[in-house]
Structures are given as C-alpha cells and as structure tokens.
Design a protein around this motif. Structure first.
Motif, PDB file in Angstrom:
ATOM      1  N   GLY A 287       0.796  -1.204   0.000  1.00 13.32           N
ATOM      2  CA  GLY A 287       0.000   0.000   0.000  1.00 13.32           C
ATOM      3  C   GLY A 287       0.836   1.265   0.000  1.00 13.32           C
ATOM      4  O   GLY A 287       2.017   1.267  -0.351  1.00 13.32           O
ATOM      5  N   MET A 288       0.215   2.357   0.415  1.00 11.77           N
ATOM      6  CA  MET A 288       0.898   3.649   0.501  1.00 11.77           C
ATOM      7  C   MET A 288       1.312   3.968   1.928  1.00 11.77           C
ATOM      8  O   MET A 288       1.988   4.959   2.181  1.00 11.77           O
ATOM      9  N   CYS A 289       0.878   3.154   2.862  1.00  8.32           N
ATOM     10  CA  CYS A 289       1.186   3.348   4.274  1.00  8.32           C
ATOM     11  C   CYS A 289       1.131   1.985   4.950  1.00  8.32           C
ATOM     12  O   CYS A 289       0.213   1.210   4.698  1.00  8.32           O
ATOM     13  N   CYS A 290       2.116   1.554   5.711  1.00 11.25           N
ATOM     14  CA  CYS A 290       3.033   2.470   6.377  1.00 11.25           C
ATOM     15  C   CYS A 290       4.457   1.902   6.399  1.00 11.25           C
ATOM     16  O   CYS A 290       5.322   2.432   7.103  1.00 11.25           O
ATOM     17  N   LEU A 291       4.711   0.797   5.654  1.00 10.86           N
ATOM     18  CA  LEU A 291       6.049   0.206   5.660  1.00 10.86           C
ATOM     19  C   LEU A 291       7.066   1.078   4.945  1.00 10.86           C
ATOM     20  O   LEU A 291       8.252   1.057   5.270  1.00 10.86           O
ATOM     21  N   GLN A 292       6.635   1.840   3.938  1.00 10.13           N
ATOM     22  CA  GLN A 292       7.546   2.672   3.154  1.00 10.13           C
ATOM     23  C   GLN A 292       7.262   4.163   3.366  1.00 10.13           C
ATOM     24  O   GLN A 292       7.615   4.972   2.520  1.00 10.13           O
ATOM     25  N   GLY A 293       6.627   4.525   4.471  1.00  8.63           N
ATOM     26  CA  GLY A 293       6.279   5.917   4.711  1.00  8.63           C
ATOM     27  C   GLY A 293       4.772   6.077   4.803  1.00  8.63           C
ATOM     28  O   GLY A 293       4.003   5.132   4.590  1.00  8.63           O
ATOM     29  N   LEU A 309     -15.901  14.536  -0.880  1.00  3.56           N
ATOM     30  CA  LEU A 309     -14.972  13.421  -0.779  1.00  3.56           C
ATOM     31  C   LEU A 309     -15.664  12.131  -1.206  1.00  3.56           C
ATOM     32  O   LEU A 309     -16.737  11.790  -0.707  1.00  3.56           O
ATOM     33  N   ILE A 310     -15.050  11.422  -2.149  1.00  2.80           N
ATOM     34  CA  ILE A 310     -15.590  10.151  -2.636  1.00  2.80           C
ATOM     35  C   ILE A 310     -14.897   8.967  -1.976  1.00  2.80           C
ATOM     36  O   ILE A 310     -15.530   8.022  -1.521  1.00  2.80           O
ATOM     37  N   ALA A 311     -13.582   8.998  -1.921  1.00  2.00           N
ATOM     38  CA  ALA A 311     -12.822   7.882  -1.374  1.00  2.00           C
ATOM     39  C   ALA A 311     -11.493   8.394  -0.852  1.00  2.00           C
ATOM     40  O   ALA A 311     -10.932   9.356  -1.379  1.00  2.00           O
ATOM     41  N   SER A 312     -10.981   7.737   0.179  1.00  2.00           N
ATOM     42  CA  SER A 312      -9.672   8.082   0.715  1.00  2.00           C
ATOM     43  C   SER A 312      -9.094   6.859   1.394  1.00  2.00           C
ATOM     44  O   SER A 312      -9.812   5.914   1.742  1.00  2.00           O
ATOM     45  N   GLY A 313      -7.800   6.875   1.600  1.00  2.00           N
ATOM     46  CA  GLY A 313      -7.157   5.741   2.251  1.00  2.00           C
ATOM     47  C   GLY A 313      -5.664   5.779   2.046  1.00  2.00           C
ATOM     48  O   GLY A 313      -5.067   6.810   1.757  1.00  2.00           O
ATOM     49  N   GLY A 314      -5.062   4.622   2.172  1.00  2.00           N
ATOM     50  CA  GLY A 314      -3.620   4.481   2.054  1.00  2.00           C
ATOM     51  C   GLY A 314      -3.124   3.170   2.612  1.00  2.00           C
ATOM     52  O   GLY A 314      -2.102   2.650   2.175  1.00  2.00           O
ATOM     53  N   GLN A 315      -3.860   2.605   3.578  1.00  2.00           N
ATOM     54  CA  GLN A 315      -3.460   1.336   4.179  1.00  2.00           C
ATOM     55  C   GLN A 315      -4.161   0.196   3.452  1.00  2.00           C
ATOM     56  O   GLN A 315      -5.300  -0.145   3.746  1.00  2.00           O
ATOM     57  N   PHE A 316      -3.489  -0.356   2.461  1.00  2.00           N
ATOM     58  CA  PHE A 316      -3.972  -1.527   1.735  1.00  2.00           C
ATOM     59  C   PHE A 316      -2.747  -2.335   1.354  1.00  2.00           C
ATOM     60  O   PHE A 316      -1.628  -1.994   1.737  1.00  2.00           O
ATOM     61  N   THR A 317      -2.915  -3.397   0.628  1.00  2.00           N
ATOM     62  CA  THR A 317      -1.763  -4.206   0.205  1.00  2.00           C
ATOM     63  C   THR A 317      -1.538  -4.017  -1.284  1.00  2.00           C
ATOM     64  O   THR A 317      -0.833  -3.112  -1.693  1.00  2.00           O
ATOM     65  N   THR A 318      -2.143  -4.852  -2.109  1.00  2.00           N
ATOM     66  CA  THR A 318      -1.900  -4.755  -3.553  1.00  2.00           C
ATOM     67  C   THR A 318      -2.811  -3.751  -4.234  1.00  2.00           C
ATOM     68  O   THR A 318      -2.391  -3.081  -5.175  1.00  2.00           O
ATOM     69  N   ASP A 319      -4.059  -3.646  -3.782  1.00  2.00           N
ATOM     70  CA  ASP A 319      -4.998  -2.788  -4.494  1.00  2.00           C
ATOM     71  C   ASP A 319      -6.200  -2.487  -3.625  1.00  2.00           C
ATOM     72  O   ASP A 319      -6.477  -3.179  -2.641  1.00  2.00           O
ATOM     73  N   GLN A 320      -6.900  -1.437  -3.987  1.00  2.00           N
ATOM     74  CA  GLN A 320      -8.131  -1.056  -3.314  1.00  2.00           C
ATOM     75  C   GLN A 320      -9.042  -0.421  -4.358  1.00  2.00           C
ATOM     76  O   GLN A 320      -8.593   0.437  -5.128  1.00  2.00           O
ATOM     77  N   SER A 321     -10.294  -0.842  -4.407  1.00  2.00           N
ATOM     78  CA  SER A 321     -11.221  -0.359  -5.426  1.00  2.00           C
ATOM     79  C   SER A 321     -12.478   0.203  -4.794  1.00  2.00           C
ATOM     80  O   SER A 321     -12.959  -0.319  -3.781  1.00  2.00           O
ATOM     81  N   PHE A 322     -13.006   1.262  -5.391  1.00  2.56           N
ATOM     82  CA  PHE A 322     -14.242   1.886  -4.950  1.00  2.56           C
ATOM     83  C   PHE A 322     -15.170   2.009  -6.164  1.00  2.56           C
ATOM     84  O   PHE A 322     -14.741   2.449  -7.227  1.00  2.56           O
TER      85      PHE A 322
END
Length: 608
Positions: A287-293, A309-322
């Motif tokens: 994901g975008m958080c938090c092992l690499q920042g 606001l439609i969608a937000s996040g950062g803590q996922f693994t390979t992908d996240q879909s909305f």
C-alpha cells in the motif's frame, strides 16, 4: 560541471520538487556582495542526511557560455563581466511569432515496435457515438522499425474521445504512443500515454480522454506518496462505456515525487447517472502506508478544497477499489465499500491498463447470469466464483478456474490463489521441501489437531530454518537471501512485503528474495510479514541461514507462536482417511519429523 551542497547544521533545509533552476547563493555581507554559485539540478529524495543536493556549477559555464552571451544580448551588462564595446550588444533576443495552432489540434507521437511495426494500428473515435475521427490500419507502419512518427488530427473541442491501440498478432507492443493537445510534446501534459504492453493484453488496449478547457465535471485526486512513488498506479473507469477516463501506470511518478494532484474530466448531466470504478494499486504489495512511509490518497468530486470526498485511504496491500455513482444532479450516490484484498501481491503488471481487454470469447465461457463458473476481477487479475457479488458490467464467465486464469494479466498470482477445494492432491509439486510436512489427508490420527495450542520449535537443518505454522516478520542479513513457502492453500496466507521480490515456481510454492539486508540497511531492510489465515492448511516456510523471524503484533508473536490460544472445536472431528499402501515405506507419513514425535506427544499430553 556539478557540485553538491548540504545543510551543515542538520537535515531540515534542502531543495526539493519545484525548486529546479533555483539559485544556490554564497551570502556576502549584504545583497550586493552575494555570489551566485549554482542552480538546483537533482538529488535523491529531499533533506536526506546521506545524499546531499546536486547543483549545476555555474563557474564551469562562465567563460564559454554565460559571459559571452550576456555581453552579446544584454543592453546593459554588469561591469564585472568586462564586456568590451566591440562585443556586439544587440539587445534582447527576438523570438519570432509561432505558427498558429488550431484549437482542436491533436498530435499523435508514435514510436514503433523495433521488431514488428507492421502489427500496430490505432483508431480515434468520439464518445458516445463512436464516430471514427482518424485511424491508421494495421500494416501502415510496416518496415518502420523503432521509428518516431508524428501524426496530426483535428477534433471538435469540449468532447470526450476513445483511443484504441491494436496489436494484430496479440504478441505485445514494444513501442510507445502519446497523444498531446497541440504540437508540443510534453509528457506530463499528455492526454494519452501508452508505454507498451505484452501479449496478455490481447488484440487491443483502450484509453479515454477529454479535449477542451471546460469539462462538464471533474474529479480531483490528491496523492501523498510513500518512499516509492514509482510503485503506485491508479485508474478511474466509466462502467457504462468500459472506458478509463483517468489513468497512470507504474513508473509514471518518479522517485522524487512527494505529492501530486490529478484532474480527471468525467461525464456531465447529459449522460444521466453514471457509475465509475476508482482503483489504486501498489506494486510492492504494501500500500501507501506504512512500511515505506505515510502515503495516502483522496478522491473528490470537484476541487479538493471545496468538493465532495468520494474515497480516501492508504493502508492496503496490492490494491483497493471503490465503485461510486454520480447522478444527474452532480451528486455522489452511495459509494460502495472498498474492495480490500490483503492476500494477493501483484507482480510487475505486463500491461498498462487494469481494465478488461477485448479478447476473443473462449469456448469455455459460460453464459452470464448463471451461478456456475469463475470470473476475473479486473483490478487484481484474480479469479473468483461467479456469485451475486459479480459486477453486472463483467460479461465473461469461465467454466474452470484454470481457464479463467489463462486470460488474466496476473497469471502467477491467479493460479496461486486457487480455492482450497480445487487442490490437486495428486501433484508431486505440492509436496513440501525436505519432507517436513505431508498432505493433510495423510496426517496421523494421533497427531494434535490444528486448534490445540501445541507449537513446535524451529527446526535447524543444513543452514535452513523452518517454521510452522507460517507466521512472523522475516528479515535477512544480506540481499539475495530467500524465504520459501510451501503451501497447500497459498491464497489463504495474508502477507505484506517491503523490498522483496516474489516468484511462483508452481501453484504450491512462493519464493521471497530480499533486496536489502539488515547488515547494510539496518534502518530499512527488506521485510516480509506473513500471517497464516487457515490453520488447517499444511504450510511451512524455510529461510536461508542469516534470516530471522520476529514478532508481528500483540496477537501474532511470530514464528508460529500465538499470544492467545484459539478456542477448542466442540464438534466431532472425523478421522483422517487411511493412507494408500504405497505411502508406507517402513514409517508413518506425518506432519512433524519423526525425531520430534516423542517431544510433540509429551507437550500435547501436558496441555491436555
């Protein structure tokens, strides 16, 4: 011609993105005695204590470029340059007026395939009527190997368009296509950028875009990157037209990016209510958080300052879909919960388009609407059972899981995630290494069941360290060391990685290889976090000597240990079937090595 500069009192001051061309000044007693020393050029990150900023050394260009050109073109050069009256001052440079550019002019920049340029073709059509504006048929670029070609097309402004790239032999395109507005090539302003694709993309790939300055509606995507922005990709796809209206693939964002703001034109009131899919992907699987920042994303309808606001996040693994809908009044209608899949890590995707590709319908396709078969999730490339959760816009359903994976752009992970009830017990490749464990159906009746609190200690054997069950946070001392997972249900293992490459030699083996060791990168080594989600699965991990297994969290301590015992199963457990005759070679097949059986039985009796 370059020089390095660093903040001598700490790491809080440095040039960064947006500062290129800025001045590096040696301060004097006042502004009149300041000296211009360099210009901001490049660097690794920003304010990194290990990497100073790199600047252009102006003194290297003084005599050959700066002094003669300033003297030649300046009407009042400064005295310290020593310009002579005969230096030919001609005043400011006069730039001739540019050739006028039609408002709807597009330029298609084509870099042809170095091997098979004749396979390439493209077509530009209007949306939604599908009218062909311009095209180049397959075979048009025959004989033009790795050539750079410009094609000009004029369209009607303030409209949406579809750009289709064809590959006749379906063996991949190794060139590049870029569509820009006007005649000037600026990659960052490209309406379409296709860096090439492989054979799994089939006969064509599709891009959508808007030409004009006043789109009917816009989405705004705010990105804050972790330390690997090049590992991020995203897309916004209109469901009705199956058209990606916004798209950036891996490696679009360079290593020095900190933030980015993307504006995505979408349909207006004239198209009525429209459904969209927003997908964000991470190549490293963390994901975008938090092992690499601490990275994050936020998608808005309208501007990020005043929009919804439609969608937000950062803590996922390979992908996240909305999946969300914008109704005719311009309001977001009940976005669905994100598709969060922590079990699958993508390989380097072979094609820069995560939407479904138009491929020939195979004979094994099942009619849509039936509850049988499997369908591929476009954002992950993983196949799953055809049930009520299948989106209506997915039309291809396959009768067999393997055939579904054959049409996936993520084949290795797709096969690795095969459901456990499809496990082929006859495959010799499913046997774990070193004979440490066996297939579940052959476990001895007297062995402790999976829900018991028995934990076997690590097994040390010829430089290999093995743990069962597969849990823990693994690091290794040097780059190139490996941890190998032998699994009968690979898709049930939750995992996160940082700085690890992944291989799938077969459907029951996963190999992780470190890129950074703890000896050279003590603060940021490669890391593999595994949590076995199915305790009944016969999974084991073996790592090279020099690798360590550490605590995961307060519940999964790591290396097979759990802080809290699981509840005991109350229902009767059916005895294991008797092993076939050829499985008895003077010993009983079991999940633990024979020399550990007395110890295991003793611990089991004490716990009981």
């Amino acid at each position: 011609s370059m020089l390095c500069a660093h903040d001598r009192i700490g790491t809080t001051s440095d040039a960064c993105q947006g500062d290129s061309g800025g001045a590096l000044v040696k301060l004097g007693s006042d502004s009149s005695t300041d000296v211009l020393v360099g210009l901001v050029s490049w660097g690794f990150g920003c304010a990194d204590p290990n990497f100073p900023g790199v600047y252009t050394r102006l003194s290297a260009y003084y005599q050959d470029f700066l002094q003669p050109n300033i003297c030649k073109y300046s009407q009042s050069p400064p005295p310290y340059l020593g310009c002579s009256p005969s230096s030919g001052n001609t005043g400011p440079i006069v730039i001739p007026p540019s050739v006028s550019t039609p408002e709807g002019l597009l330029t298609v920049f084509v870099v042809t395939d170095p091997f098979n340029p004749e396979d390439l073709g493209w077509e530009l059509t209007s949306v939604p009527d599908g009218k062909v504006i311009a095209s180049r048929p397959v075979g048009y670029y025959a004989g033009k190997y790795r050539a750079t070609i410009q094609e000009e097309v004029t369209v009607t402004p303030e409209n949406f368009y579809r750009f289709i790239i064809y590959d006749r032999d379906k063996d991949g395109f190794r060139g590049e296509l870029t569509v820009v507005r006007g005649r000037r090539y600026v990659k960052s302003d490209a309406l379409v950028y296709e860096p090439g694709f492989s054979s799994v993309s089939g006969a064509s790939v599709v891009h959508g875009f808007y030409v004009g300055d006043t789109p009917p509606r816009v989405l705004t995507l705010d990105l804050t990157f972790d330390r690997k922005p090049e590992s991020l990709a995203w897309s916004v796809t209109n469901v009705e037209d199956d058209l990606p209206l916004g798209f950036k693939w891996f490696d679009w964002y360079g290593k020095d990016f900190i933030t980015a703001k993307e504006t995505i034109p979408v349909y207006g009131n004239e198209r009525g209510a429209q459904q969209y899919i927003f997908t964000v992907l991470d190549l490293d699987g963390n994901g975008m958080c938090c092992l690499q920042g601490r990275g994050s994303f936020s998608l808005y309808l309208g501007d990020s300052g005043s929009g919804s606001l439609i969608a937000s996040g950062g803590q996922f693994t390979t992908d996240q879909s909305f999946v969300f809908e914008i109704n005719a009044n311009g309001l977001v209608a009940s976005p669905t919960a994100p598709n969060f899949n922590p079990t699958r890590r993508p390989t380097k995707y072979p094609t820069p388009n995560p939407t479904q590709r138009p491929t020939p319908k195979p004979a094994s396709v099942v009619e849509t609407g039936t509850q049988l078969g499997f369908y591929m999730v476009p954002s992950t490339g993983i196949c799953q059972g055809n049930d009520q959760s299948k989106p209506a816009w997915i039309t291809q359903v396959f009768s067999e899981y393997e055939k579904c994976c054959q049409f996936s752009w993520n084949k290795q992970n797709c096969f690795a995630a095969k459901p456990i009830n499809d496990y082929d017990s006859s495959s010799e490749n499913d046997l774990p290494i070193n004979g440490a464990i066996n297939k579940p159906s052959y476990a001895p009746m007297t062995a402790p069941t999976a829900h018991d609190a028995l934990v076997l200690p690590p097994i040390h054997n010829e430089g290999i360290i093995s743990f069962k069950p597969v849990t823990g946070s693994f690091t290794c001392r040097a780059a190139g060391m490996t941890c190998t997972v032998k699994c009968t249900s690979c898709g049930t293992i939750l995992r996160e990685t940082s700085g690890m490459t992944i291989e799938f030699p077969n459907k029951s083996t996963i190999i992780y290889t470190t890129e950074r060791g703890t000896d050279d990168w003590p603060d940021n080594p490669s890391q593999l976090i595994l949590v076995e989600s199915d305790n009944s699965a016969a999974n084991i991990i073996s790592c090279d000597e020099g690798c360590a297994c550490n605590m995961v969290d307060d519940y999964y301590l790591g290396c097979g240990l759990k802080a809290k015992p699981t509840s005991v199963q109350n229902t009767a457990i059916a005895p294991s079937p008797t092993a076939p005759p050829d499985s008895f070679n003077g010993s009983v097949r079991m999940e633990t090595p024979i020399f550990l059986l007395p110890f295991a039985m003793l611990v089991w009796m004490l716990l009981k």
